[in-house]
Scaffold this active site. Sequence first.
Site, PDB file in Angstrom:
ATOM      1  N   SER A 129       0.823  -1.219   0.000  1.00  0.00           N
ATOM      2  CA  SER A 129       0.000   0.000   0.000  1.00  0.00           C
ATOM      3  C   SER A 129       0.853   1.263   0.000  1.00  0.00           C
ATOM      4  O   SER A 129       1.950   1.295   0.555  1.00  0.00           O
ATOM      5  CB  SER A 129      -0.905   0.019   1.228  1.00  0.00           C
ATOM      6  OG  SER A 129      -1.649  -1.165   1.301  1.00  0.00           O
ATOM      7  N   GLU A 244      -4.643 -18.590   0.494  1.00  0.00           N
ATOM      8  CA  GLU A 244      -5.310 -19.176   1.653  1.00  0.00           C
ATOM      9  C   GLU A 244      -6.785 -18.854   1.539  1.00  0.00           C
ATOM     10  O   GLU A 244      -7.247 -17.829   1.988  1.00  0.00           O
ATOM     11  CB  GLU A 244      -4.727 -18.573   2.942  1.00  0.00           C
ATOM     12  CG  GLU A 244      -3.836 -19.505   3.736  1.00  0.00           C
ATOM     13  CD  GLU A 244      -4.498 -20.820   4.141  1.00  0.00           C
ATOM     14  OE1 GLU A 244      -5.701 -21.026   3.859  1.00  0.00           O
ATOM     15  OE2 GLU A 244      -3.796 -21.638   4.746  1.00  0.00           O
ATOM     16  N   ASN A 369     -13.799  -4.725   2.824  1.00  0.00           N
ATOM     17  CA  ASN A 369     -15.005  -5.520   2.548  1.00  0.00           C
ATOM     18  C   ASN A 369     -15.792  -4.959   1.369  1.00  0.00           C
ATOM     19  O   ASN A 369     -16.456  -5.723   0.660  1.00  0.00           O
ATOM     20  CB  ASN A 369     -15.877  -5.596   3.806  1.00  0.00           C
ATOM     21  CG  ASN A 369     -15.371  -6.671   4.752  1.00  0.00           C
ATOM     22  OD1 ASN A 369     -14.216  -7.103   4.644  1.00  0.00           O
ATOM     23  ND2 ASN A 369     -16.215  -7.111   5.660  1.00  0.00           N
TER      24      ASN A 369
HETATM   25  C1  LIG Z   1      -4.208  -2.740  10.476  1.00  0.00           C
HETATM   26  C2  LIG Z   1      -3.823  -2.666   9.045  1.00  0.00           C
HETATM   27  C3  LIG Z   1      -2.700  -3.341   8.613  1.00  0.00           C
HETATM   28  C4  LIG Z   1      -2.291  -3.245   7.291  1.00  0.00           C
HETATM   29  N1  LIG Z   1      -1.123  -3.868   6.930  1.00  0.00           N
HETATM   30  C5  LIG Z   1      -0.652  -3.682   5.671  1.00  0.00           C
HETATM   31  C6  LIG Z   1       0.631  -4.194   5.303  1.00  0.00           C
HETATM   32  O1  LIG Z   1       1.318  -4.828   6.106  1.00  0.00           O
HETATM   33  N2  LIG Z   1       1.097  -3.951   4.056  1.00  0.00           N
HETATM   34  C7  LIG Z   1       0.363  -3.256   3.139  1.00  0.00           C
HETATM   35  O2  LIG Z   1       0.831  -3.100   2.007  1.00  0.00           O
HETATM   36  N3  LIG Z   1      -0.864  -2.746   3.459  1.00  0.00           N
HETATM   37  C8  LIG Z   1      -1.379  -2.935   4.705  1.00  0.00           C
HETATM   38  N4  LIG Z   1      -2.607  -2.387   5.055  1.00  0.00           N
HETATM   39  C9  LIG Z   1      -3.296  -1.534   4.093  1.00  0.00           C
HETATM   40  C10 LIG Z   1      -4.623  -2.044   3.583  1.00  0.00           C
HETATM   41  O3  LIG Z   1      -4.442  -3.052   2.658  1.00  0.00           O
HETATM   42  C11 LIG Z   1      -5.376  -0.817   3.020  1.00  0.00           C
HETATM   43  O4  LIG Z   1      -5.711   0.001   4.103  1.00  0.00           O
HETATM   44  C12 LIG Z   1      -6.621  -1.195   2.278  1.00  0.00           C
HETATM   45  O5  LIG Z   1      -6.318  -1.836   1.095  1.00  0.00           O
HETATM   46  C13 LIG Z   1      -7.496   0.031   1.964  1.00  0.00           C
HETATM   47  O6  LIG Z   1      -6.784   1.043   1.355  1.00  0.00           O
HETATM   48  P1  LIG Z   1      -6.849   2.539   1.896  1.00  0.00           P
HETATM   49  O7  LIG Z   1      -6.520   2.494   3.332  1.00  0.00           O
HETATM   50  O8  LIG Z   1      -6.049   3.392   1.036  1.00  0.00           O
HETATM   51  O9  LIG Z   1      -8.385   2.945   1.801  1.00  0.00           O
HETATM   52  P2  LIG Z   1      -9.104   3.482   0.486  1.00  0.00           P
HETATM   53  O10 LIG Z   1      -8.776   2.625  -0.650  1.00  0.00           O
HETATM   54  O11 LIG Z   1      -8.873   4.929   0.370  1.00  0.00           O
HETATM   55  O12 LIG Z   1     -10.628   3.223   0.873  1.00  0.00           O
HETATM   56  C14 LIG Z   1     -11.386   4.096   1.684  1.00  0.00           C
HETATM   57  C15 LIG Z   1     -12.805   3.597   1.725  1.00  0.00           C
HETATM   58  O13 LIG Z   1     -13.362   3.642   0.423  1.00  0.00           O
HETATM   59  C16 LIG Z   1     -13.883   2.394   0.079  1.00  0.00           C
HETATM   60  N5  LIG Z   1     -13.763   2.151  -1.353  1.00  0.00           N
HETATM   61  C17 LIG Z   1     -12.657   2.298  -2.125  1.00  0.00           C
HETATM   62  N6  LIG Z   1     -12.929   1.961  -3.388  1.00  0.00           N
HETATM   63  C18 LIG Z   1     -14.226   1.579  -3.425  1.00  0.00           C
HETATM   64  C19 LIG Z   1     -15.101   1.122  -4.445  1.00  0.00           C
HETATM   65  N7  LIG Z   1     -14.681   0.954  -5.706  1.00  0.00           N
HETATM   66  N8  LIG Z   1     -16.378   0.808  -4.113  1.00  0.00           N
HETATM   67  C20 LIG Z   1     -16.812   0.965  -2.841  1.00  0.00           C
HETATM   68  N9  LIG Z   1     -16.036   1.411  -1.837  1.00  0.00           N
HETATM   69  C21 LIG Z   1     -14.760   1.712  -2.123  1.00  0.00           C
HETATM   70  C22 LIG Z   1     -13.059   1.413   0.865  1.00  0.00           C
HETATM   71  O14 LIG Z   1     -13.712   0.176   1.005  1.00  0.00           O
HETATM   72  C23 LIG Z   1     -12.889   2.140   2.167  1.00  0.00           C
HETATM   73  O15 LIG Z   1     -14.012   1.970   2.971  1.00  0.00           O
HETATM   74  C24 LIG Z   1      -3.039  -2.483   6.366  1.00  0.00           C
HETATM   75  C25 LIG Z   1      -4.193  -1.830   6.800  1.00  0.00           C
HETATM   76  C26 LIG Z   1      -4.580  -1.911   8.119  1.00  0.00           C
HETATM   77  C27 LIG Z   1      -5.810  -1.169   8.560  1.00  0.00           C
END
Ligand SMILES: Cc1cc2nc3c(=O)[nH]c(=O)nc-3n(C[C@H](O)[C@H](O)[C@H](O)COP(=O)(O)OP(=O)(O)OC[C@H]3O[C@@H](n4cnc5c(N)ncnc54)[C@H](O)[C@@H]3O)c2cc1C
Lengths: 383, 351
Positions: A129, A244, A369
């Site tokens: 990310s 998995e 989700n």
């Molecule tokens: C505790 C924790 C540990 C993590 N560990 C890692 C790690 O070790 N390595 C790593 O690389 N990443 C890690 N992550 C990152 C995680 O994979 C991302 O937070 C996640 O993919 C969401 O991306 P974002 O935070 O940028 O949210 P965004 O993508 O900005 O999303 C914000 C909101 O918009 C919604 N949204 C976005 N697009 C759509 C759509 N098309 N339709 C409907 N809703 C949408 C999302 O569901 C969310 O509710 C971690 C995250 C957390 C919280």
Amino acid sequence: MRLTLNQDELDFRAMVDAWVQRNLPDDLREMVRVGEHLTRKEFSRWCRILDANGWSVPAWPTEYGGTGWSPLRRHLFEEQLLLSGAPRNTAAGIAMLGPILIAFGTQEQKDRYLPPIRRGETYWAQGFSEPGSGSDLATLRTSAVRDGAHFVVNGHKIWTSYAQSSEMMFALVRTNPDAKPQSGISFLLIDMASPGVKVRPIRMVDGGTDLNEVFLDDVRVPVENLIGEVDRGWDYAKHLLGFERTGIAGVAATKQQFARLKRLMEARSVSDALRRKAARAEIDLLAMDALILRTLTENPASRPGPEASMLKIQGTRVRQNVQRLLMELAGVEGLRHAEDPGEAVDRDLQWLAANYLDSRKVSIYGGTNEIQANVVAKAVLGL
Amino acid sequence: MDFSLSPDQILFRDSIDRFFTETFAGEAGRDAASDWKSLAEMGLTAAPFPESLGGTGANAIDLMFVANGIGRTLAKTPFIAGVILAGSLLRDCAAAPAARALIEALASGSTRLAFAQMHSGSVTRAGSGVTISGEARIVLGGATADMFVVASPDRDLLIIVDGGGPGLRRLPFGTLDNRDAADLVFENVAAAAEAIPVRGAEARRIIESALRAARAAWCAEACGAMRAALDLTLEYARTRKQFGRPIGSFQALQHRFVDMRIAVDLSDTLTRVATMAVDEASPQEAERLVAAAAVQVAAASRLIAEEAIQIHGGMGMTDECSAGKYAKRLMALTCLLGSEDEALERFLQSA
Ligand SMILES: Cc1cc2nc3c(=O)[nH]c(=O)nc-3n(C[C@H](O)[C@H](O)[C@H](O)COP(=O)(O)OP(=O)(O)OC[C@H]3O[C@@H](n4cnc5c(N)ncnc54)[C@H](O)[C@@H]3O)c2cc1C
């Protein structure tokens, strides 16, 4: 079809339980029981204990220390560990990098990196990310430019779990800015001690310290740290996503937390309303558990597909609901800050609010989700 | 029912909104003492008392605006417990000189009060006064209060206890949302007859009524916090882009925002009903309506807290992000109000 596990499977679980009772250190057991934050230190320690019994990487091929168990047996194992009160053993090195190295790594890479992961000696962070690329990961911008025997990496990763205590990070980096987003990405292994790597820890909402930002400033990564071919990194990462198919639902952790709820409910007087809600959660959990076992036994040879996303959605819902009920059980005692709870705190309740907050992450990480639902709508339902 | 505000109420509300925005938005440099000073200067520590007692004669609706402001700006002041709850207790037994003296000290801002409900132990007669032994758990503002208004375990005595007196031990702790609180241990704490402003059934009635006023105010605090959390999450959804568009343009999120908005509007409306009832209705009817508001607020608080975090994605899980701060405030308020089920039970009991 058969309702119960067979004798062999029951014996297996009993054997695992007996082993945990003998080998799980008391302080770790207590931390898990009350829901305290675990760090790399505790996870690595438990991994080493498992490794001493050949159990730290059950899903890997036997030549790299795996157990050779069937997916069902592995599921029973992982579940029993948690039910017996042990911490999870799902470090990114074990659960993510291991399978990728095994599928796509060179012999040299496997020999070099797999054994210390198995032994709990090296810890890996997952650098996927970025600030601008979360759900839409394919737009990631961290760049890697070839310079002789090195890639020079520049960029900014975020949400990198345990980066502050990891020796290594596997990262997705852009090697071809002109190709389609998914096609120009490579998979690199980065030594966190390299010059130009800076880690900034991010304090979490529940006080946890898993998360970090990782800044990469002209970091020189030897070309032998590339996995597979250049520009194919997205395919390797995708291999992981379905790897998995059942673990992603987190049912083992939910069972552990549900057992905790039951234990706490028995020990104190709670309202009928809470009892009924706990019973309802138990039914959700029964259904989820049966669905997982069905997935594992009905058609054991099938490749994991987009259906796994449904397991994740529902699995995380059930998990979060159990955590909510635990918070409710704490009642007004849930008001205490876990890190400053006062002398009079009841240790059984101290971490429940923090655990509830922490549980909010399971519907965010590993693909939110909402994104999982988009996958199901499109790839399963054909909408 | 009439929800329209008088011009005076609108003026008051706007000045309170300004006050909280200017004084409490942003946490830097604030502590319990400076918070209290600001509240006193604004006349708020004198709010629940009639002019005859040196107060400003605010009614429950006025106090609701204050509570909204606390929630909206995440102010840490234990105003609701210290002024609305403890103040109402004193006001309702102001005939007693000890209560009257304390009202003056509270209104002027020179003394900070907290309400302590004993959970175990006993209060025994000693001469004309009493001796207190036992425990009061989870006293809001208890770490910094100068004086305590203590309710005996069965609520048949209200006792004023000096926070620095012999035999009283405070075990301070921080709340989930980083506010000050303490557990109190009483070891043969002596109180003179004059320190007991009210006894018996009258004490119980007064305590229940003050707790109702506090619950209505906690509902209002939650409404302020929910509204702010919704606004900031909407703002995030308008600006955060993924897949080349603002995430707020995805219908999956839009519909959830609509549900959140409905939940907040319902909570706020029922809280207004409950607040009016605190001033106008019979104790039983007020109890019923405050319980109804608490049910609505508890359910909505959970929804807003969880959705605010979820829609912020990874950002929502950080300590820096306001979504989590509001979520923790809402969780803490739900702990105080009781869960949806507990409030539902109170609603059933009072029907
Ligand atoms: C505790 C924790 C540990 C993590 N560990 C890692 C790690 O070790 N390595 C790593 O690389 N990443 C890690 N992550 C990152 C995680 O994979 C991302 O937070 C996640 O993919 C969401 O991306 P974002 O935070 O940028 O949210 P965004 O993508 O900005 O999303 C914000 C909101 O918009 C919604 N949204 C976005 N697009 C759509 C759509 N098309 N339709 C409907 N809703 C949408 C999302 O569901 C969310 O509710 C971690 C995250 C957390 C919280």
